[in-house]
Design a protein around this motif. Structure first.
Motif, PDB file in Angstrom:
ATOM      1  N   THR A 493       0.849  -1.198   0.000  1.00 42.52           N
ATOM      2  CA  THR A 493       0.000   0.000   0.000  1.00 42.52           C
ATOM      3  C   THR A 493       0.882   1.244   0.000  1.00 42.52           C
ATOM      4  O   THR A 493       0.665   2.186  -0.765  1.00 42.52           O
ATOM      5  CB  THR A 493      -0.915  -0.006   1.243  1.00 42.52           C
ATOM      6  N   ASN A 494       1.897   1.212   0.851  1.00 44.45           N
ATOM      7  CA  ASN A 494       2.785   2.376   0.958  1.00 44.45           C
ATOM      8  C   ASN A 494       3.600   2.586  -0.313  1.00 44.45           C
ATOM      9  O   ASN A 494       3.796   3.709  -0.758  1.00 44.45           O
ATOM     10  CB  ASN A 494       3.733   2.210   2.157  1.00 44.45           C
ATOM     11  N   ILE A 495       4.039   1.490  -0.898  1.00 45.03           N
ATOM     12  CA  ILE A 495       4.915   1.659  -2.057  1.00 45.03           C
ATOM     13  C   ILE A 495       4.109   2.139  -3.274  1.00 45.03           C
ATOM     14  O   ILE A 495       4.598   2.932  -4.083  1.00 45.03           O
ATOM     15  CB  ILE A 495       5.721   0.377  -2.349  1.00 45.03           C
ATOM     16  N   ARG A 496       2.865   1.705  -3.369  1.00 38.41           N
ATOM     17  CA  ARG A 496       2.030   2.196  -4.482  1.00 38.41           C
ATOM     18  C   ARG A 496       1.753   3.691  -4.320  1.00 38.41           C
ATOM     19  O   ARG A 496       1.693   4.437  -5.303  1.00 38.41           O
ATOM     20  CB  ARG A 496       0.720   1.398  -4.559  1.00 38.41           C
ATOM     21  N   ALA A 497       1.586   4.119  -3.074  1.00 39.43           N
ATOM     22  CA  ALA A 497       1.365   5.551  -2.820  1.00 39.43           C
ATOM     23  C   ALA A 497       2.654   6.332  -3.092  1.00 39.43           C
ATOM     24  O   ALA A 497       2.627   7.402  -3.713  1.00 39.43           O
ATOM     25  CB  ALA A 497       0.894   5.755  -1.384  1.00 39.43           C
ATOM     26  N   GLU A 498       3.757   5.779  -2.621  1.00 38.97           N
ATOM     27  CA  GLU A 498       5.051   6.440  -2.806  1.00 38.97           C
ATOM     28  C   GLU A 498       5.379   6.577  -4.301  1.00 38.97           C
ATOM     29  O   GLU A 498       5.929   7.580  -4.740  1.00 38.97           O
ATOM     30  CB  GLU A 498       6.135   5.632  -2.069  1.00 38.97           C
ATOM     31  N   LYS A 499       5.004   5.566  -5.049  1.00 35.65           N
ATOM     32  CA  LYS A 499       5.257   5.594  -6.502  1.00 35.65           C
ATOM     33  C   LYS A 499       4.552   6.792  -7.143  1.00 35.65           C
ATOM     34  O   LYS A 499       5.136   7.501  -7.966  1.00 35.65           O
ATOM     35  CB  LYS A 499       4.757   4.280  -7.135  1.00 35.65           C
ATOM     36  N   VAL A 500       3.317   7.024  -6.743  1.00 37.12           N
ATOM     37  CA  VAL A 500       2.580   8.170  -7.298  1.00 37.12           C
ATOM     38  C   VAL A 500       3.184   9.472  -6.774  1.00 37.12           C
ATOM     39  O   VAL A 500       3.343  10.447  -7.514  1.00 37.12           O
ATOM     40  CB  VAL A 500       1.078   8.069  -6.963  1.00 37.12           C
ATOM     41  N   LYS A 501       3.557   9.484  -5.521  1.00 41.47           N
ATOM     42  CA  LYS A 501       4.123  10.713  -4.950  1.00 41.47           C
ATOM     43  C   LYS A 501       5.421  11.106  -5.681  1.00 41.47           C
ATOM     44  O   LYS A 501       5.664  12.279  -5.944  1.00 41.47           O
ATOM     45  CB  LYS A 501       4.414  10.522  -3.458  1.00 41.47           C
ATOM     46  N   ARG A 502       6.216  10.108  -6.016  1.00 39.45           N
ATOM     47  CA  ARG A 502       7.495  10.402  -6.673  1.00 39.45           C
ATOM     48  C   ARG A 502       7.341  11.023  -8.060  1.00 39.45           C
ATOM     49  O   ARG A 502       8.311  11.541  -8.618  1.00 39.45           O
ATOM     50  CB  ARG A 502       8.341   9.132  -6.780  1.00 39.45           C
TER      51      ARG A 502
END
Lengths: 621, 337
Positions: A493-502
């Motif tokens: 969940t966190n990495i999918r969010a982080e991917k968009v944030k980046r």
């Protein structure tokens, strides 16, 4: 023939920087065609143009009714024109209903052209007039030109052997001819258009040409009005231009992205107003290998695109508000499987079926949050008809480079509105990298990620050695197999969010136009750009310290957003909804105060209102 | 060209490393094993095989096959499969679905995929019940059937998948009991060979929520008397003694006994699966005694991707544009100097 009178006969020679003209009539009167012809002709003359088609949801509303009025507004200028304009310099009304519903927009003292033949008792009744406005003095503040357009059209075509319907239908060209004369426009573009459009019906082409010229010469001969409205060519950047509406621009942006990325373009779509024209445009281009699939419903539209994406195409789906609601679950699947997919939402008035042909910006929260679970996707918005091209291209680039769905928001106003587009060549457009892999490494896994973007690799069926399964169930962070492990779910969940944030590392900064600091910052997003830009330009010209910041990237926001906002004493968030961006900004940047300026009428902002509102806020300082 | 020798696969090549998690005794195991055995006989490369499923017990299937696959969302496998096939017509696409997945939530996509006739294969696991959600009636459940969501008996009449499919212009329809692995393996190979959408309905027993739902047709002891296994070009004869057959009496199929009332083998209808007219196929799918199994319809027609490709070629040959720049700079443009 009736005697034509000019109520305000004072003739003056005007050299104008810009004029706003609106053609209104019944929904079968050809007002859209009349408007686009005038627009194209003016653009080719060198004016900057912006248009606003406004038509009823019914295909043919009852003739003469108030809700069946179709209108086309065009703003032409020798200066930069960024909206179709607020108030009219000229209103052409083909019937009483058109007059009644549009007169309020005409500036006092300005010109009104009326087809008096349509002012019958019956039509006046349908328009709910108790007295005839041509006789009761209610038009005395305007320069009224009464013309027997219908009968003169009949007269012009009486020897051509056409049926009555075809004759009456061409009266819009009489009006156009008059306006061409008034604004000193060349008729050749429209004459060529007739020849092209009615290639196989030369008698119709001839009839239209005859009526157009009749209107032109009628205006000239009777000296009804001067043709001294000189609107000189505007100073636009050098280049080759063409007139493009937002939907065509969107379709072309995807064509460009497909060619640039070397992928085939797949569109899965279901017709819905006002997005359908993107489908109409793309189905034409089978020559470029475009696979445009008209699916059985919205869900099949998006899911077929997901299938095509899995199989290695640049996949897109196009829709409008209610269709986006239906696509929600599938967008979650694309997000979970981390496949590239562009979803275009041409927003319209909501909720539910709402106002299908009118514009609104009320799907922002749906785009950002309208899915089950934690499912962030990239959300971007185009802001003018022409830049729909750039943002469609950008949406494709972002989805391919970041392996996550991108929702591209446009709206009915820019989708149908037209403006000059400086033609871009493919070679001048940015490169698009994909994450396609064609070889297996020792340690390969389908969810291996790029260190910088966190994008996973794209292993396409048909590639030996990379066989794997994806799906909507949670994935193990290493193998990509189904996993219900609690820690893994949180990690993913966190990495999918982080991917968009980046993605914020790959998008441009937010810019404040006109003033980078000052008393007031107008904030907007999407199709209100033109109105806000014009308002701030006016305020700036009068010495106000006002800036304009327009969001094209809504998730993630540009990195420097807080910095831009911090430079102004007050911030007004202007939206055609009840404050959706304002709500998001409040939660993201709670350190600032936001004043909301909202309009939910199915109409764009008026520049005059925006200017007045801004002045009031500054005064309250 | 060294790559002329095609790799010979065995069923092991198509078994993934994932543990199979269906209920013990479920027919799904039979279907999986039959598929893994059939795939090496299809002449397709492992990397060109794609399994797409929706949601349901059956839809876990792609995880267990070592090829490309997607376990997607409820009811949408048909649309996703269509996208895969349109994107790359060279792939061998298999859609795995159940009676709930394709006849309820995915009903719309199901009929349209059949109408269009893409060259893909659909395996419909029909167990007349919702298994994964634990025992509600499905669109194929019988009237009166007691389930978790119909404790007093189901009041919604069932779809007959074959009838629905033929109504939607399915060109290939086959039916088989879930306990016939040998026939199933052969049938999967036939389905792959068929050019067009092939639909295979497997009568799949759900041991937990609807155990024995097809035993009246599929029980090994009575199977031959209760089922007729149809083969193209062969007479419609069935029964342990091979003495029963089908004839047309007016507008109805009728069971007759060879040797009785002057009936000879000559009188028995010969199965024509390949004819365009599906009238007799419709009668066969509706028949309750005997239950028609095997390939009931197999009519070759143009596929959607063929029609699309032909149109694309036509448009391409007439178009002056091969690069989008040519489109952008075409038509009415003007210069600002």
């Amino acid at each position: 023939m009736t005697v034509n009178k000019i109520q305000t006969a004072e003739q003056e020679v005007e050299s104008l920087s810009a004029v706003v003209i609106r053609f209104v009539g019944d929904s079968g009167d050809g007002m859209q065609l009349t408007g686009t012809q005038f627009t194209d002709t003016s653009a080719m003359f060198g004016n900057d143009v912006a248009t606003f088609p406004n038509y009823p949801a019914e295909i043919r509303a009852p003739q003469g009714s108030l809700y069946g009025v179709s209108g086309y507004q065009v703003h032409i200028g020798s200066i930069e024109v960024s909206t179709p304009g607020d108030d009219l310099d000229l209103l052409v009304a083909m019937n009483p209903a058109g007059l009644k519903t549009n007169l309020h927009a005409l500036k006092p003292g300005h010109t009104l052209i009326i087809d008096v033949d349509s002012f019958s008792k019956k039509n006046l009744q349908k328009a709910e007039y108790e007295t005839n406005p041509l006789e009761d003095g209610s038009l005395e503040n305007y320069r009224v030109i009464e013309v027997s357009m219908t009968s003169m059209t009949k007269e012009a075509l009486k020897d051509m052997g056409l049926d009555n319907k075809s004759i009456t239908r061409s009266k819009n060209m009489f009006a156009l001819g008059m306006v061409y004369w008034m604004y000193d426009r060349d008729m050749n573009h429209t004459l060529n258009f007739f020849d092209q459009k009615f290639k196989y019906k030369p008698e119709i082409a001839q009839a239209n040409a005859k009526v157009l010229k009749a209107g032109y010469y009628y205006a000239e001969t009777l000296e009804l009005i001067p043709n001294a409205y000189k609107i000189m060519p505007s100073e636009m950047p050098k280049g080759t231009y063409r007139i493009l509406n937002g939907n065509t621009a969107t379709a072309w942006g995807f064509l460009a992205a497909a060619e640039k990325s070397g992928l085939e373009l797949f569109l899965g779509s279901y017709p819905i107003t006002p997005a359908t024209d993107i489908l109409h445009e793309l189905v034409k281009h089978k020559n470029f290998g475009v696979k445009a699939f008209q699916a059985e419903d919205e869900i099949a539209g998006v899911t077929s695109a997901i299938g095509a994406s899995f199989a290695g195409d640049l996949a897109i789906t196009t829709t409008s508000g209610p269709g986006l609601a239906l696509k929600g679950e599938a967008i979650g699947l694309a997000m979970m499987t981390e496949l590239p997919l562009v979803i275009v939402n041409v927003q319209r008035g909501g909720p539910s079926t709402g106002l299908p042909t009118k514009t609104e910006q009320s799907d922002l929260l749906q785009a950002l949050y309208g899915r089950n679970g934690e499912s962030p996707v990239i959300v971007i918005a185009a802001s003018t008809p022409a830049n729909c091209f750039d943002y469609a291209f950008e949406a494709a680039k972002l989805t391919l480079e970041h392996m996550t769905p991108v929702i591209l928001l446009t709206d009915g106003y820019i989708a149908n509105g037209s403006e000059p587009w400086r033609i871009k060549s493919i070679k001048d457009m940015p490169e698009i990298m994909t994450h396609v892999i064609d070889e297996r490494s020792e340690t390969w896994h389908p969810y291996d990620r790029d260190n910088d973007t966190l994008s996973r690799n794209w292993a396409i069926p048909g590639t030996p050695g990379l066989e794997h399964r994806v799906g909507g169930l949670e994935k193990d962070k290493i193998t990509g197999n189904v996993s219900y492990v609690p820690d893994n779910h949180e990690y993913m969940t966190n990495i999918r969010a982080e991917k968009v944030k980046r993605v914020e590392n790959y998008i441009p900064d937010l810019e404040a136009e006109y003033n980078e600091e000052g008393d007031l910052l107008l904030i907007g997003w999407g199709g209100t750009y033109g109105s806000l830009h014009s308002a701030v330009r006016k305020l700036d010209a009068k010495g106000y310290k006002v800036g304009h910041a327009h969001f094209h990237y809504l998730n993630p926001f540009p990195k420097n957003t807080a910095e831009v906002l911090s430079k102004f004493k007050k911030i007004v968030v202007c939206e055609l909804n009840k404050g959706q961006l304002a709500k998001v900004l409040k939660s993201r940047f709670p350190e600032f105060e936001y004043i909301q300026y909202n309009k939910v009428m199915g109409l764009p902002f008026s520049v005059t209102d925006l200017v007045a509102k801004s002045k009031n806020i500054i005064k309250d300082n | 060209m060294q790559d002329t020798v095609e790799k010979k696969y065995t069923f092991k090549d198509f078994a993934s490393d994932q543990e199979v998690r269906w209920c013990p005794g479920c027919d799904d195991y039979v279907i999986l094993r039959s598929m893994q055995k059939a795939l090496p006989d299809m002449g397709v490369k492992k990397e060109d095989v794609v399994f797409i499923s929706g949601i349901g017990c059956s839809s876990r299937f792609p995880y267990y096959i070592d090829s490309y696959g997607m376990h997607s969302i409820h009811g949408r496998a048909a649309a996703i499969s269509s996208g895969v096939k349109l994107a790359n017509p060279d792939l061998s696409v298999w859609m795995i679905t159940g009676d709930g997945d394709s006849l309820a939530i995915g009903g719309n996509h199901f009929i349209h995929v059949l109408r269009r006739n893409l060259n893909l294969n659909i395996i419909l696991f029909n167990n007349e019940i919702y298994g994964l959600t634990k025992g509600q009636f499905s669109p194929t459940s019988l009237i009166g059937q007691k389930t978790k969501s119909s404790p007093y008996g189901n009041t919604q009449p069932p779809f007959h998948p074959g009838e629905l499919a033929l109504g939607a212009q399915a060109r290939f329809f086959a039916r088989l009991g879930g306990n016939s692995p040998k026939e199933m393996t052969a049938l999967f190979v036939e389905a792959e060979k068929f050019k067009g959408t092939s639909l295979i309905e497997i009568l799949q027993n759900c041991v937990i929520f609807n155990d024995g739902c097809f035993t009246q047709f599929t029980d090994k002891k009575i199977k031959e008397d209760k089922q007729i296994f149809l083969e193209h070009g062969k007479p419609m004869i069935f029964g342990k003694e091979r003495d029963k057959g089908l004839v047309l009496n007016g507008l109805k199929l009728e069971v007759v006994t060879i040797g009785e009332n002057g009936v000879t083998e000559e009188d028995i209808l010969v199965h024509n699966a390949k004819c365009e007219d599906n009238t007799l196929h419709q009668m066969l799918v509706k028949l309750q005694y005997p239950l028609a199994t095997g390939i009931i319809r197999s009519y070759e027609d143009s596929t959607f991707e063929e029609r699309e490709a032909m149109l694309n070629e036509q448009v391409k040959s007439k178009s002056g544009f091969s690069k989008v720049d040519e489109l952008f700079f075409s038509g009415e443009t003007y210069e600002v100097k």
